[in-house]
Design an enzyme around this catalytic site. Structure first.
Site, PDB file in Angstrom:
ATOM      1  N   ASP A   1       0.811  -1.227   0.000  1.00 29.78           N
ATOM      2  CA  ASP A   1       0.000   0.000   0.000  1.00 29.78           C
ATOM      3  C   ASP A   1       0.841   1.273   0.000  1.00 29.78           C
ATOM      4  O   ASP A   1       0.438   2.303   0.534  1.00 29.78           O
ATOM      5  CB  ASP A   1      -0.963   0.014   1.207  1.00 29.78           C
ATOM      6  CG  ASP A   1      -1.887  -1.189   1.199  1.00 29.78           C
ATOM      7  OD1 ASP A   1      -2.235  -1.654   0.099  1.00 29.78           O
ATOM      8  OD2 ASP A   1      -2.260  -1.649   2.289  1.00 29.78           O
TER       9      ASP A   1
ATOM     10  N   LYS B   1       1.853   2.121  -5.085  1.00 32.89           N
ATOM     11  CA  LYS B   1       2.406   1.547  -6.325  1.00 32.89           C
ATOM     12  C   LYS B   1       1.487   1.827  -7.518  1.00 32.89           C
ATOM     13  O   LYS B   1       1.949   2.132  -8.617  1.00 32.89           O
ATOM     14  CB  LYS B   1       2.585   0.022  -6.170  1.00 32.89           C
ATOM     15  CG  LYS B   1       3.561  -0.366  -5.073  1.00 32.89           C
ATOM     16  CD  LYS B   1       3.635  -1.872  -4.892  1.00 32.89           C
ATOM     17  CE  LYS B   1       2.364  -2.482  -4.326  1.00 32.89           C
ATOM     18  NZ  LYS B   1       2.064  -2.131  -2.933  1.00 32.89           N
TER      19      LYS B   1
ATOM     20  N   GLY C   1      -4.555  -4.418  -3.788  1.00 35.03           N
ATOM     21  CA  GLY C   1      -5.525  -3.367  -4.063  1.00 35.03           C
ATOM     22  C   GLY C   1      -4.743  -2.127  -4.431  1.00 35.03           C
ATOM     23  O   GLY C   1      -4.116  -1.503  -3.571  1.00 35.03           O
ATOM     24  N   HIS C   2      -4.699  -1.822  -5.722  1.00 35.67           N
ATOM     25  CA  HIS C   2      -3.903  -0.685  -6.208  1.00 35.67           C
ATOM     26  C   HIS C   2      -4.842   0.410  -6.685  1.00 35.67           C
ATOM     27  O   HIS C   2      -5.676   0.173  -7.553  1.00 35.67           O
ATOM     28  CB  HIS C   2      -2.972  -1.134  -7.345  1.00 35.67           C
ATOM     29  CG  HIS C   2      -1.969  -2.162  -6.917  1.00 35.67           C
ATOM     30  ND1 HIS C   2      -1.076  -2.732  -7.778  1.00 35.67           N
ATOM     31  CD2 HIS C   2      -1.716  -2.704  -5.695  1.00 35.67           C
ATOM     32  CE1 HIS C   2      -0.320  -3.589  -7.108  1.00 35.67           C
ATOM     33  NE2 HIS C   2      -0.694  -3.591  -5.851  1.00 35.67           N
TER      34      HIS C   2
ATOM     35  N   GLN D   1       1.892  -6.135  -3.101  1.00 33.91           N
ATOM     36  CA  GLN D   1       2.399  -6.219  -1.717  1.00 33.91           C
ATOM     37  C   GLN D   1       3.703  -5.412  -1.627  1.00 33.91           C
ATOM     38  O   GLN D   1       3.826  -4.411  -2.304  1.00 33.91           O
ATOM     39  CB  GLN D   1       2.595  -7.680  -1.265  1.00 33.91           C
ATOM     40  CG  GLN D   1       1.281  -8.459  -1.122  1.00 33.91           C
ATOM     41  CD  GLN D   1       0.723  -8.979  -2.435  1.00 33.91           C
ATOM     42  OE1 GLN D   1       1.388  -9.657  -3.188  1.00 33.91           O
ATOM     43  NE2 GLN D   1      -0.535  -8.662  -2.729  1.00 33.91           N
TER      44      GLN D   1
END
Ligand code: GDP
Ligand code: IMO
Ligand code: MG
Length: 424
Positions: free
Chosen positions: A13, A16, A40-41, A224
């Protein structure tokens, strides 16, 4: 450099998604190489927010090829939902999304085992995202996994799936008292996914090789981050893949000597979601301020993220392991308003102080961080676009991190939007 990798330098988080989207206009291909829908990007464009779980964050740039490479674990239902979601928003992926036939499939039993095993772990719970990541990679290594390409060998797929469902049902019932899963329904479900996925399935190894041979630019998107890496992260409180740059070659088939430049992404402070050691974690009352200002809630699970000061020891380790060439430092805006800021420059473990991140020890939760105290700044920096316009204390903070990490922060991010960025 024809291959540029964007890798999380902390516990995930880091931003990225924003950084990848920002530079994706220069890429020909964007590739995810590990992890799955645990990622989750977030990408913000104007008033619109996009969250990517499986799709590479280059999708918003028309004409770019996007690859889900062999190292990923694929939740087919989630991917199709994501594709549909983008289609509804006017973004068509036809002809530019390529899913490796060698990527492993995540099945409902992987998610059931993930959740059930977490449920009985009590104090040793990892705090997974519940997306079936660990059990799916476990099956891959145990050589009982099924891959995307297997969907198209119907008889073999059915036989192997049936054997797996039988075994997993025995395990689910015996260990967790869970309800058995229905093989016939699962088979029908995956037959339907096979039809819908078929236009995207590809030999991504040769696709990437051809792109590189033709001099195209391949951008690699990590999910990650360093500290969640299965080998060098804070094991066992990690994810089940090599989420550092070390996973790139195995996860894509790009030869090690072709993996070029690495752009590390780090927040100007530290967050972690899920359980496990976090040396610079702030007590909850103090973490609240960063959490609220920074909107530190998980993009996948909505869980509040744990927050703390910048951990220079962990970040320097990330620079070393990943071979970080330059840094994107995000969320500088969130730090506005502090009188003093702290940066961890050493760990005290059993009376000894070290600036080397301890590898393979279980005492990380007992580390006492040693801090340098720096001046904070009050000004809102979210509108700043040039380094010279940053408050002096903010520039000194960035300089301090660069000196300590021995790497240059070439991108400073001061907000979620594309234009809230300072390039140096
Ligand atoms: P990722 O998993 O590394 O892509 O990061 P996430 O998307 O899970 O979390 C980063 C969050 O911070 C997202 O909500 C982004 O929109 C947001 N973000 C990214 N960069 C910045 C920044 O510089 N400032 C602020 N305030 N938010 C940012
Ligand atoms: P992005 O790509 C932050 C964490 C989980 C848990 C541990 C294992 O958005 O940075 P898993 O479901 O992978 O078995 O969970 O890893 N985790 C993440 N934390 N960002 C992520 O992804 C994460 N993906 C997994 O919270 O602690
Ligand atoms: Mg995220």
């Amino acid at each position: 450099m024809p291959v540029l990798s964007v890798i999380g330098a902390q516990w995930g988080d880091e931003g990225k998604g924003k950084i990848l989207d920002l530079i994706a206009s220069k890429a020909d291909v964007v590739v995810r190489y590990q992890g799955g829908a645990n990622a989750g990007h977030t990408v913000v464009v104007g008033q619109e927010k996009f969250v990517f779980n499986l799709l590479p964050s280059g999708i918003l740039h028309p004409g770019k090829k996007n690859v889900i490479a062999n190292g990923m674990v694929l939740d087919a239902a989630q991917l199709l939902t994501e594709i549909d979601g983008f289609q509804k928003r006017g973004i068509d992926l036809g002809g530019r999304l390529f899913v490796s036939a060698a990527a492993h499939l995540v099945f409902p039993y992987h998610k059931a085992i993930d959740r059930a095993s977490e449920g009985v772990k009590g104090g040793t719970r990892i705090g997974t995202t519940g997306r079936g990541i660990g059990p799916c990679y476990a099956d891959k290594i145990a050589r009982v996994g099924l891959r995307v390409g297997d969907l198209y060998d119907e008889a073999r797929f059915a036989a192997r799936l049936e054997a797996n469902v039988r075994e997993k049902n025995t395990l689910l019932k015996a260990l967790y008292g869970a309800e058995p899963l229905d093989f016939a329904a699962m088979l029908a479900e995956f037959r339907a996914y096979a039809v819908r996925l078929e236009p995207y399935v590809a030999d991504t190894f040769h696709l990437l090789r051809d792109c590189l041979d033709a001099g195209q630019y391949v951008f690699i998107e990590g999910a990650q981050g360093m500290q969640l890496d299965i080998d060098f992260g804070t094991y066992p409180f990690v994810t089940s893949s090599n989420s550092s740059a070390l996973g790139i070659t195995a996860g894509t088939g790009i030869a090690p000597k072709r993996v070029g430049e690495v752009l590390g992404v780090a927040k100007a402070y530290t967050t972690r979601v899920g359980a496990g050691p976090f040396p610079t974690e702030l007590p909850d009352a103090e973490a609240q301020l960063l959490r609220e200002r920074g909107g530190e809630f998980g993009a996948v699970t909505g869980r509040p993220r744990r927050c703390g000061w910048f951990d220079g020891v962990a970040a320097r380790f990330a620079v070393q392991v990943n071979g970080v060439d330059s840094l994107a430092l995000t969320k500088l805006d969130t730090l506005s308003g502090y009188d003093k800021l702290r940066v961890c420059t050493g760990y005290e473990i059993a009376g000894h102080v070290t600036d080397r991140f301890p590898v393979g020890v279980t005492t990380l939760d007992k580390v006492k961080p040693r801090y340098e105290t720096l001046s904070g700044w009050k000004e809102d920096v979210s509108g700043v676009r040039r380094v010279d316009d940053l408050p002096a204390a903010a520039r000194e903070y960035v300089d301090f991190l660069e000196d300590f990490l021995r790497v240059r922060a070439t991108i400073l991010s001061v907000g979620p939007a594309r234009d809230q960025t300072i390039f140096r």
